[in-house]
Write a protein that holds these residues in place. Structure first.
Motif, PDB file in Angstrom:
ATOM      1  N   TYR A   1       0.848  -1.211   0.000  1.00  0.00           N
ATOM      2  CA  TYR A   1       0.000   0.000   0.000  1.00  0.00           C
ATOM      3  C   TYR A   1       0.876   1.251   0.000  1.00  0.00           C
ATOM      4  N   PRO A   2       1.558   1.507  -1.114  1.00  0.00           N
ATOM      5  CA  PRO A   2       2.531   2.606  -1.107  1.00  0.00           C
ATOM      6  C   PRO A   2       1.922   4.002  -0.932  1.00  0.00           C
ATOM      7  N   LEU A   3       0.609   4.139  -1.181  1.00  0.00           N
ATOM      8  CA  LEU A   3       0.016   5.478  -1.071  1.00  0.00           C
ATOM      9  C   LEU A   3      -0.732   5.680   0.240  1.00  0.00           C
ATOM     10  N   THR A   4      -0.759   4.654   1.077  1.00  0.00           N
ATOM     11  CA  THR A   4      -1.422   4.786   2.373  1.00  0.00           C
ATOM     12  C   THR A   4      -0.359   5.094   3.428  1.00  0.00           C
ATOM     13  N   PRO A   5      -0.360   6.318   3.970  1.00  0.00           N
ATOM     14  CA  PRO A   5       0.711   6.673   4.902  1.00  0.00           C
ATOM     15  C   PRO A   5       0.697   5.833   6.182  1.00  0.00           C
ATOM     16  N   VAL A   6       1.904   5.428   6.595  1.00  0.00           N
ATOM     17  CA  VAL A   6       2.042   4.642   7.829  1.00  0.00           C
ATOM     18  C   VAL A   6       2.687   5.521   8.900  1.00  0.00           C
ATOM     19  N   VAL A   7       1.982   5.696  10.011  1.00  0.00           N
ATOM     20  CA  VAL A   7       2.556   6.427  11.145  1.00  0.00           C
ATOM     21  C   VAL A   7       3.028   5.374  12.140  1.00  0.00           C
ATOM     22  N   VAL A   8       4.342   5.328  12.357  1.00  0.00           N
ATOM     23  CA  VAL A   8       4.885   4.305  13.259  1.00  0.00           C
ATOM     24  C   VAL A   8       4.957   4.872  14.669  1.00  0.00           C
ATOM     25  N   TRP A   9       4.536   4.060  15.608  1.00  0.00           N
ATOM     26  CA  TRP A   9       4.342   4.491  16.996  1.00  0.00           C
ATOM     27  C   TRP A   9       5.231   3.635  17.878  1.00  0.00           C
ATOM     28  N   GLY A  10       5.826   4.219  18.905  1.00  0.00           N
ATOM     29  CA  GLY A  10       6.538   3.366  19.866  1.00  0.00           C
ATOM     30  C   GLY A  10       7.815   3.958  20.404  1.00  0.00           C
ATOM     31  N   ASP A  11       8.380   3.211  21.330  1.00  0.00           N
ATOM     32  CA  ASP A  11       9.623   3.619  21.959  1.00  0.00           C
ATOM     33  C   ASP A  11      10.751   3.095  21.077  1.00  0.00           C
ATOM     34  N   MET A  12      11.315   3.964  20.259  1.00  0.00           N
ATOM     35  CA  MET A  12      12.296   3.495  19.271  1.00  0.00           C
ATOM     36  C   MET A  12      13.674   4.074  19.556  1.00  0.00           C
ATOM     37  N   ASP A  13      14.698   3.216  19.447  1.00  0.00           N
ATOM     38  CA  ASP A  13      16.059   3.746  19.558  1.00  0.00           C
ATOM     39  C   ASP A  13      16.464   4.307  18.184  1.00  0.00           C
ATOM     40  N   GLY A  14      17.696   4.830  18.117  1.00  0.00           N
ATOM     41  CA  GLY A  14      18.131   5.481  16.880  1.00  0.00           C
ATOM     42  C   GLY A  14      18.077   4.544  15.692  1.00  0.00           C
ATOM     43  N   ARG A  15      18.503   3.306  15.928  1.00  0.00           N
ATOM     44  CA  ARG A  15      18.557   2.346  14.825  1.00  0.00           C
ATOM     45  C   ARG A  15      17.151   2.029  14.300  1.00  0.00           C
ATOM     46  N   GLU A  16      16.211   1.862  15.241  1.00  0.00           N
ATOM     47  CA  GLU A  16      14.837   1.554  14.810  1.00  0.00           C
ATOM     48  C   GLU A  16      14.232   2.728  14.043  1.00  0.00           C
ATOM     49  N   LEU A  17      14.492   3.945  14.541  1.00  0.00           N
ATOM     50  CA  LEU A  17      13.971   5.120  13.834  1.00  0.00           C
ATOM     51  C   LEU A  17      14.533   5.181  12.417  1.00  0.00           C
ATOM     52  N   PHE A  18      15.842   4.911  12.314  1.00  0.00           N
ATOM     53  CA  PHE A  18      16.486   4.919  11.001  1.00  0.00           C
ATOM     54  C   PHE A  18      15.848   3.875  10.087  1.00  0.00           C
ATOM     55  N   ARG A  19      15.635   2.684  10.640  1.00  0.00           N
ATOM     56  CA  ARG A  19      15.131   1.584   9.812  1.00  0.00           C
ATOM     57  C   ARG A  19      13.673   1.790   9.395  1.00  0.00           C
ATOM     58  N   VAL A  20      12.833   2.290  10.312  1.00  0.00           N
ATOM     59  CA  VAL A  20      11.426   2.478   9.904  1.00  0.00           C
ATOM     60  C   VAL A  20      11.326   3.590   8.849  1.00  0.00           C
ATOM     61  N   GLY A  21      12.217   4.575   8.945  1.00  0.00           N
ATOM     62  CA  GLY A  21      12.238   5.632   7.922  1.00  0.00           C
ATOM     63  C   GLY A  21      12.648   5.065   6.585  1.00  0.00           C
ATOM     64  N   LYS A  22      13.649   4.194   6.612  1.00  0.00           N
ATOM     65  CA  LYS A  22      14.113   3.575   5.378  1.00  0.00           C
ATOM     66  C   LYS A  22      13.023   2.666   4.792  1.00  0.00           C
ATOM     67  N   ALA A  23      12.273   2.055   5.689  1.00  0.00           N
ATOM     68  CA  ALA A  23      11.212   1.140   5.239  1.00  0.00           C
ATOM     69  C   ALA A  23      10.034   1.888   4.619  1.00  0.00           C
ATOM     70  N   GLY A  24       9.964   3.205   4.855  1.00  0.00           N
ATOM     71  CA  GLY A  24       8.912   3.986   4.189  1.00  0.00           C
ATOM     72  C   GLY A  24       7.854   4.568   5.101  1.00  0.00           C
ATOM     73  N   ALA A  25       8.111   4.606   6.427  1.00  0.00           N
ATOM     74  CA  ALA A  25       7.134   5.223   7.333  1.00  0.00           C
ATOM     75  C   ALA A  25       6.948   6.681   6.936  1.00  0.00           C
ATOM     76  N   ALA A  26       5.690   7.143   7.002  1.00  0.00           N
ATOM     77  CA  ALA A  26       5.410   8.526   6.598  1.00  0.00           C
ATOM     78  C   ALA A  26       5.634   9.486   7.756  1.00  0.00           C
ATOM     79  N   GLU A  27       5.466   8.976   8.972  1.00  0.00           N
ATOM     80  CA  GLU A  27       5.638   9.801  10.166  1.00  0.00           C
ATOM     81  C   GLU A  27       5.935   8.877  11.336  1.00  0.00           C
ATOM     82  N   VAL A  28       6.417   9.438  12.430  1.00  0.00           N
ATOM     83  CA  VAL A  28       6.609   8.637  13.647  1.00  0.00           C
ATOM     84  C   VAL A  28       6.055   9.384  14.861  1.00  0.00           C
ATOM     85  N   VAL A  29       5.577   8.596  15.814  1.00  0.00           N
ATOM     86  CA  VAL A  29       5.202   9.149  17.127  1.00  0.00           C
ATOM     87  C   VAL A  29       6.084   8.427  18.127  1.00  0.00           C
TER      88      VAL A  29
END
Lengths: 262, 430
Positions: free
Chosen positions: A70-98
């Motif tokens: 679903y490339p056009l459906t934005p994914v907002v990733v939620w959670g307690d993320m360390d630097g590596r996880e934030l980097f990886r979810v961004g690379k994976a295509g997350a549209a936003e993070v909380v």
């Protein structure tokens, strides 16, 4: 209003999202599979997912798989993320993070959701109509576009602006818009074609999401707007063709007017 | 966690499509297991978020209480860095500046932190801070801050060999700086454009640009602009094999009492040019003066390194060995920014070769190459490769090619004498 599908196992996170997403409708999923199913079956505009929703599973990889479907459906990733996880979810295509510390601030989370939803069709259309339509005409089109997933009808649109259907029709004519019914037909077609760009959605499911009885009914709507021309359903060319043709039917008015007059 | 990481091989998204501020996290690329770096990039990303929020919603649309809560929550996380870590203080200052929501202060804070991040060798983080400053300045009509951000972006692009982007950014910075009343930024931007022109094989064009900076600086009576032009001309002439002219420009950059950072830069250039001419005592004096006048930690490191290498070039191996040992001890106790550390390995490697210490030289080259690769610094990598080649040829018994040294001119000798005789901070006499 836009529908958000959320995968948040933690009840306090659910409460935070409920508070922040009060203008939106939220549907809850139990796992990633469930989340995917919700997007396939319902007119979901954005998803919110806890990166740690499934223990011992790579959350970033789940985001990647979802974004591929679903490339056009934005994914907002939620959670307690360390630097590596934030980097990886961004690379994976997350549209936003909380990030967890932000979750309790409803105003902040609401802003993040709004930013994610700005990636949808309504803002894209609005941008293309700048300079062509007056601000008030654009506001009506924007409202209609925002509410297509909730199956808005012409009387609903007129009522939202405190007008009768006939007054709304006169205004549309003056603003250089197609009739309200035709506008809604166009918007459904554009939504449908955009959703169909996502490999995870089928013609049947998109048709049902837009309120058509079947895929064949959606195809008839497509033919009615595209003057019977065969339209490629699943590529950006089809969507762009339809958008151009829609814009041709919205020449705009030479002078601005106000909602309050005549 | 999956046994094989399927995310690592996929290409990184461009800044425009990733979530706001994500680029600050990209320095983790190929270093994902570096826990310290992961902590740093996360804090940078979190510190940028309140600003990205203002940019997305508009300054007036973000409620003050919520904004302050967001800043406070980032501030609470700064304890993840050691109290002695300079980045902790830099981030705290950045967050403090953000509280006031003054666009000019915010842009300035972004540029300042961006420079610190760039000095640490984290190019993507630096790019994100500079780009955020640019967007903020652009949105709020802050012409001078916009130029400052463009200039930094252009120079970063040049360092990363993104030459078209560098040309575009520096060109726009040069065009828009003077109407914005930003003379020093204009001079910096022209110096950046000149460095780009030289690297593209147009030293004459570069010289003409820098001559214009000096000419205008003098007509404005602006010591900073004039000194900036002369320091850049000195670097250009030295790179073009004209050390006497480099000495002259660096010496004259000290005229008119330019501000301390420009004086330090001029003294460092003077030291480098004098050393090339074999005037080691004078070069050493220039570096010592620079050392006493600098307040900047990275600059202090660079000058100490150059002092050590000057000893090696002068044939004073024991002085070099002592200085090298001290520098390595200090670098171990409190590591300098990564760009400085990479430079330390290059220069100490060159010093070791001159002092007849090939094994330590090879170690420096190995560590330097590793760092230069991580930094994406092509020029540094080229110099390290060159040094490695020299080491290999030396191991094969091949004597290094002796470059004939040019005799210094009378004027250069007078400058060297005056410099050595000075006990007080020097001021150039034309």
């Amino acid at each position: 209003m836009p529908l958000i599908a959320a995968l948040l196992p933690n009840p306090s996170d659910r409460q935070c999202l409920r508070l922040a997403a009060s203008p939106y409708t939220v549907t809850w999923a139990e796992n990633w599979r469930d989340l995917s199913r919700a997007v396939r079956r319902e007119p979901v505009e954005a998803v919110v997912a806890d990166v740690h929703a499934e223990p011992r599973k790579d959350g970033a990889l789940r985001v990647l798989r979802f974004v591929q479907r679903y490339p056009l459906t934005p994914v907002v990733v939620w959670g307690d993320m360390d630097g590596r996880e934030l980097f990886r979810v961004g690379k994976a295509g997350a549209a936003e993070v909380v990030v967890s510390r932000e979750a309790r601030d409803a105003e902040l989370v609401a802003g993040i959701l709004e930013a994610a939803l700005r990636r949808g069709l309504a803002p894209v259309l609005d941008l293309r109509l700048v300079g062509r339509l007056t601000a008030e005409a654009r506001a009506v089109v924007r409202h209609a576009a925002d509410h297509i997933p909730s199956r808005i009808q012409v009387p609903d649109l007129a009522a939202a602006f405190g007008l009768s259907v006939s007054t709304l029709e006169r205004r549309f004519e003056r603003w250089g818009l197609p009739t309200p019914g035709r506008l809604l037909l166009w918007l459904r077609v554009l939504y449908g074609l955009r959703w169909l760009l996502e490999p995870g959605r089928s013609v049947e499911s998109v048709a049902v999401q837009l309120g058509y009885s079947s895929g064949a009914a959606f195809r008839r709507a497509l033919r009615a707007t595209m003057s019977g021309r065969p339209t490629p359903l699943r590529n950006t060319r089809g969507f762009e063709l339809a958008l151009e043709k829609f814009l041709d039917e919205c020449p705009g008015a030479p002078t601005p007017s106000t909602l309050g007059s005549g | 966690m999956a046994r094989y990481d399927r995310i690592a091989p996929i290409p990184s998204p461009p800044r425009e499509t990733a979530f706001p501020g994500w680029l600050a996290l990209r320095d983790l690329e190929e270093n994902e297991r570096d826990a310290d770096l992961a902590r740093r990039v996360r804090l940078r990303f979190l510190a940028l978020r309140p600003l990205r929020r203002l940019l997305a919603a508009g300054l007036a649309a973000v409620p003050q209480a919520s904004f302050e809560r967001q800043i406070e929550s980032v501030r609470e996380e700064l304890g993840q860095l050691s109290p002695r870590d300079p980045e902790r203080a830099q981030l705290a200052r950045f967050l403090h500046s953000a509280r006031g929501r003054s666009p000019a202060v915010l842009a300035e804070a972004c540029l300042e932190l961006g420079e610190a991040v760039e000095e640490a060798g984290h190019r993507y983080g630096a790019e994100e801070f500079y780009s955020t400053a640019f967007e903020l300045a652009d949105m709020m009509g802050l012409a001078a801050a916009r130029v400052a951000a463009l200039r930094r972006l252009g120079m970063l692009d040049h360092r990363l060999s993104r030459l078209n982007d560098a040309r575009r950014a520096l060109g726009e910075a040069v065009q828009t700086a003077l109407p914005a009343g930003a003379r020093a930024e204009w001079a910096h931007a022209v110096a950046g454009a000149a460095a780009l022109a030289r690297s593209e094989g147009d030293p004459a064009g570069a010289r003409a640009m820098l001559d214009d900076v000096v000419r205008r600086g003098r007509s404005w009576g602006d010591a900073t602009v004039t000194a900036l032009g002369r320091v850049a001309l000195s670097a250009l002439e030295l790179a073009e094999g004209a050390p006497d002219r480099a000495v002259e420009h660096a010496w004259r950059a000290l005229e008119g009492a330019p501000p301390p950072p420009m004086r330090v830069a001029a003294l460092a250039r003077l030291g480098a040019a004098l050393r090339t001419l074999g005037l080691y005592a004078a070069a050493q004096r220039a570096f010592e003066l620079a050392l006493t006048e600098t307040a900047d930690d990275a600059e202090r490191w660079r000058t100490e390194i150059e002092l050590a290498v000057t000893a090696a070039e002068a044939g004073n191996a024991s002085q070099f060995v002592t200085a090298r040992r001290r520098l390595l001890r200090e670098a171990k106790a409190e590591p300098p920014p990564r760009r400085v550390l990479a430079r330390l390995h290059l220069r100490l490697g060159q010093g070791c070769l001159l002092a007849g210490m090939p094994d330590p030289a090879r170690e420096h080259v190995r560590d330097g190459i590793d760092l230069a690769r991580r930094l994406g610094d092509g020029e540094l990598l080229r110099q390290l490769d060159e040094l490695l080649g020299m080491l290999e040829r030396s191991a094969g018994g091949e004597a290094p090619i002796a470059v004939p040294r040019r005799e210094p001119t009378e004027r250069t000798l007078r400058i060297a004498d005056e410099l050595q005789a000075s006990r007080q901070p020097v001021a150039a006499h034309p």
